[in-house]
Each structure stands twice: as structure tokens, then as C-alpha cells.
Write an enzyme that holds these catalytic residues in place. Sequence first.
Site, short mmCIF file in Angstrom:
data_model
loop_
_atom_site.label_atom_id
_atom_site.label_comp_id
_atom_site.label_asym_id
_atom_site.label_seq_id
_atom_site.Cartn_x
_atom_site.Cartn_y
_atom_site.Cartn_z
N GLU A 265 -1.64 -23.39 -2.47
CA GLU A 265 -2.26 -23.44 -3.79
C GLU A 265 -3.62 -22.73 -3.83
O GLU A 265 -4.00 -22.14 -4.83
CB GLU A 265 -2.45 -24.91 -4.21
N ASP B 12 -7.39 12.66 -4.20
CA ASP B 12 -6.58 11.55 -4.71
C ASP B 12 -6.96 11.16 -6.13
O ASP B 12 -8.11 11.28 -6.54
CB ASP B 12 -6.78 10.29 -3.84
N PRO C 276 -6.56 -14.26 -6.31
CA PRO C 276 -6.48 -13.78 -7.69
C PRO C 276 -7.78 -13.92 -8.47
O PRO C 276 -7.93 -13.34 -9.53
CB PRO C 276 -5.37 -14.63 -8.31
N ARG D 123 -6.56 5.23 5.36
CA ARG D 123 -6.28 6.63 5.02
C ARG D 123 -7.55 7.41 4.69
O ARG D 123 -7.54 8.64 4.65
CB ARG D 123 -5.31 6.68 3.84
#
Length: 246
Positions: free
Chosen positions: A115, A168, A88, A153
Site C-alpha cells: 500500500e 533525443d 506515485p 544512456r
Amino acid sequence: MRIDIVTIFPEMFQGVVGTSIIGRACAQEAVEINLVDFREYSGNKHHTVDDTPYGGGGGMVLKPEPIFAAVESLLMEGKRPRVILTCPQGEVYSQSKALELAQEEHLIIVSGHYEGYDERIREHLITDEISIGDYVLTGGELPAMVIVDSIVRLLPGVLGNDTSAVLDSFREPLLEYPHYTRPADFRGWKVPDILLSGHHANISVWRRKESIRRTLLRRPDLMARLSLSKQDEKLLAEVKREEGLE
């Protein structure tokens, strides 16, 4: 391309790697995906890969030894690959990052649990840290799957129709225009007449305008990053008048 995924839950990836677009890409040998369980590099009979943090605190921290050993076992002579940590704290993932990574011959993705990671993994092993958004997951496996899917992709021949990836959303900072298919009239909801006209130049302009409209209304933050041509500026002005935004 070769992608090595370093994880303690390789079974989570089996369905993703073996099906749909990624499965087909592997069958075509456009990509080789290798799953590596770093518990096998723990160096202890209990296969322990985490420990309590120095200084106290809750949770468990992934130890450096098994992750270093697993990644180093994957290194080949010559060019060092990009080693990606899913966490994160990393750079928020984007289509431009996917395009960048799709140019690499070899990627290693480290996905962990618990953690966090011993800081020495970040400092001395990793080349990229990637987050897929500002929310918390139980581990790095799902982000790794997202990264792999978005990269594979883009590889030549994988989608069959190479224009699909080019058109896209986020290839440029515009959302994609609306799509329609048969029937032309479904429950009274009709396909826009212009798409039935067969006039490809007019259809192209309509699609560009609708991309601008959708981006302006749904993701106005992206508009600031868009380099507008004179035609785009005209279309944007039309959209603002139609939406009462002037």
C-alpha cells in the site's frame, strides 16, 4: 557511476541489468548496478518487511526498519548519495531530471510494494521522490528500471555515438524529427527528397522545422516552454500556415 537498487524482487532486474545498453555499460564499467534485497534486513526469521497501518485501513505498509538498514548499509564515508523513492506522490519524471541525476556519482533507488511506505522513510531517509506518470503500478520496480535506463544512456561513451543522447526528444522541449532509412521507396512511400539531397544545411533546417511541427501537433504544451530563435519563429509560422492553424 554506482546505482544501488533496494527492492524485495531483485530477480525482476536481472534481464534489464544484463542486456542491451545497460548490460554493455556495466561491462564497460561505466556504471556499477547493485541489487539489494531489503528482506535480508528485516531482522526477523520470517523476513517480514510490511505491517498493517496504524489507524486502520486496507493494505499493508512497508516498515521503516528494513529499508533504513538496507540503505544505511550502502552508505560510504564522505558525500551522502541521492536516495530516490519511486512512488506515485513524487515529482513527475522528466528528461531534465535524468540529466540532473546522471551527474551524480552514487544513487540509491528504493522501490517498494504494497500500500505504501511508513512516512518516516520519506521524512528522514529519502532525498527525492519520483513518479513516472499518473497511473498505478503494482510496485516500484518498473519505475526504477525506467529511471536507471534513462540515466545510464546519458553516461559518457555508453551509446557509442554521444550525439544520440544530445539529439533525443525532450533534451529541449521539442519532440524529435522523423527518421528514415533504406529503401528510399517502400511500397510507394518515399523518403522526403531533401534527405536525399546531401545538402546538410537544408537538411538541418528541415529537421528543425519537423521537430517544431511534431511538437506543435502532438505536444502543444511543450511549445510554451521553448525559447524560440528568430529562425524558429519563422519555421513555426510556416508550419501553422501549412497545417491551417493560423
